[in-house]
Design a protein around this motif. Sequence first.
Motif, PDB file in Angstrom:
ATOM      1  N   GLY A 113      36.744  30.006 -52.120  1.00 44.43           N
ATOM      2  CA  GLY A 113      36.758  30.738 -51.033  1.00 44.43           C
ATOM      3  C   GLY A 113      37.954  30.939 -50.060  1.00 44.43           C
ATOM      4  N   GLY A 114      38.907  30.147 -50.451  1.00 43.62           N
ATOM      5  CA  GLY A 114      40.236  29.880 -49.860  1.00 43.62           C
ATOM      6  C   GLY A 114      41.065  31.385 -50.109  1.00 43.62           C
ATOM      7  N   THR A 115      42.003  31.605 -49.045  1.00 39.38           N
ATOM      8  CA  THR A 115      42.824  32.966 -49.426  1.00 39.38           C
ATOM      9  C   THR A 115      44.234  32.501 -50.074  1.00 39.38           C
ATOM     10  OG1 THR A 115      43.633  33.027 -47.152  1.00 39.38           O
ATOM     11  CG2 THR A 115      41.531  34.167 -47.822  1.00 39.38           C
ATOM     12  N   LEU A 116      44.726  33.103 -50.930  1.00 39.98           N
ATOM     13  CA  LEU A 116      46.054  33.229 -51.477  1.00 39.98           C
ATOM     14  C   LEU A 116      47.076  34.184 -50.900  1.00 39.98           C
ATOM     15  CD1 LEU A 116      45.141  32.858 -55.216  1.00 39.98           C
ATOM     16  CD2 LEU A 116      45.416  30.738 -53.514  1.00 39.98           C
ATOM     17  N   ILE A 135      35.723  49.729 -55.784  1.00 40.61           N
ATOM     18  CA  ILE A 135      35.618  49.023 -56.741  1.00 40.61           C
ATOM     19  C   ILE A 135      36.815  48.115 -56.689  1.00 40.61           C
ATOM     20  CG2 ILE A 135      34.500  50.666 -58.125  1.00 40.61           C
ATOM     21  CD1 ILE A 135      37.120  51.617 -59.304  1.00 40.61           C
ATOM     22  N   LYS A 136      36.398  46.799 -57.313  1.00 44.90           N
ATOM     23  CA  LYS A 136      37.629  45.848 -57.424  1.00 44.90           C
ATOM     24  C   LYS A 136      37.434  45.115 -58.821  1.00 44.90           C
ATOM     25  CE  LYS A 136      35.028  46.142 -53.173  1.00 44.90           C
ATOM     26  NZ  LYS A 136      33.705  46.614 -52.891  1.00 44.90           N
ATOM     27  N   PRO A 137      38.511  44.836 -59.348  1.00 41.30           N
ATOM     28  CA  PRO A 137      38.474  44.082 -60.521  1.00 41.30           C
ATOM     29  C   PRO A 137      38.521  42.422 -60.428  1.00 41.30           C
ATOM     30  CG  PRO A 137      40.774  44.883 -59.940  1.00 41.30           C
ATOM     31  CD  PRO A 137      39.907  45.371 -58.920  1.00 41.30           C
ATOM     32  N   SER A 138      38.804  42.106 -59.207  1.00 46.06           N
ATOM     33  CA  SER A 138      38.704  40.637 -58.931  1.00 46.06           C
ATOM     34  C   SER A 138      37.381  39.872 -58.828  1.00 46.06           C
ATOM     35  CB  SER A 138      39.752  40.215 -57.846  1.00 46.06           C
ATOM     36  OG  SER A 138      39.472  38.703 -57.335  1.00 46.06           O
ATOM     37  N   PHE A 139      36.996  39.218 -59.519  1.00 47.57           N
ATOM     38  CA  PHE A 139      35.730  38.600 -59.505  1.00 47.57           C
ATOM     39  C   PHE A 139      35.442  37.711 -58.026  1.00 47.57           C
ATOM     40  CE2 PHE A 139      32.697  35.065 -60.323  1.00 47.57           C
ATOM     41  CZ  PHE A 139      31.396  35.832 -60.329  1.00 47.57           C
ATOM     42  N   LEU A 140      36.620  36.763 -57.987  1.00 41.62           N
ATOM     43  CA  LEU A 140      36.497  35.725 -56.846  1.00 41.62           C
ATOM     44  C   LEU A 140      36.600  36.514 -55.611  1.00 41.62           C
ATOM     45  CD1 LEU A 140      38.382  33.024 -58.276  1.00 41.62           C
ATOM     46  CD2 LEU A 140      35.914  32.948 -57.758  1.00 41.62           C
ATOM     47  N   TRP A 141      37.401  37.905 -55.302  1.00 42.63           N
ATOM     48  CA  TRP A 141      37.459  38.366 -54.280  1.00 42.63           C
ATOM     49  C   TRP A 141      36.010  38.949 -54.002  1.00 42.63           C
ATOM     50  CZ3 TRP A 141      36.070  42.941 -51.646  1.00 42.63           C
ATOM     51  CH2 TRP A 141      36.640  43.064 -50.710  1.00 42.63           C
TER      52      TRP A 141
END
Length: 202
Positions: A126-129, A50-56
């Motif tokens: 879609g880039g990474t931080l 489960i992931k709380p980040s929508f963009l991830w």
Amino acid sequence: MATLPLHQIRADYDATTIVVYQAYSPAIADPAVRGQRFVPPFSLNRMTWIKPSFLWMMGRSNWARKPGQERILAVRITREGWETALSQAVLTGFTHGVHSDRAQWERELKTSAVRVQWDPERTLHGGTLDARSIQVGLSRHIIADYVEQWTTEIRDVTPTVHKMADLLKQGRKDRAAEHLPKERPYDLPAEIARRLYRVPAY
């Protein structure tokens, strides 16, 4: 975008619940949305993440276009359940400052009901931080609690996902951004945070 802390949970949440995201095939998503509960062919015998980040989640599923990830579900769970899971979590990799030594980490990992890993956060394009996004793996030893006790709502947000993807293709980034969920920092009790990352000493 302002510089984000390396390890920080950012989520859509209220006083009692938090939203996490999962991507599934229609065979799993459809009955889950109808029944507001995960049912077979969803399995209670394998780890689910489960992931709380929508963009991830958008980066992982290619905006709901990867096979087997065509449906994006926003699953609202209790904050009590979320923090219960994190209080049992073990990082998937040995981390100085979190584990006293590698042997201790290996022992905990073998018996952990919950695993956590931090992956690069994504941008709208879609880039990474450099900042990381938390992913939480629930094993078969705790997944029944997620399904039967923690989940309060399951929403299919795939239509919004597709609309945002179309807007981005049209170069309408600002319009796409209007549909982003309102994620903000989620503070954890110190004893839980120390399990998940190296907490700076002040």
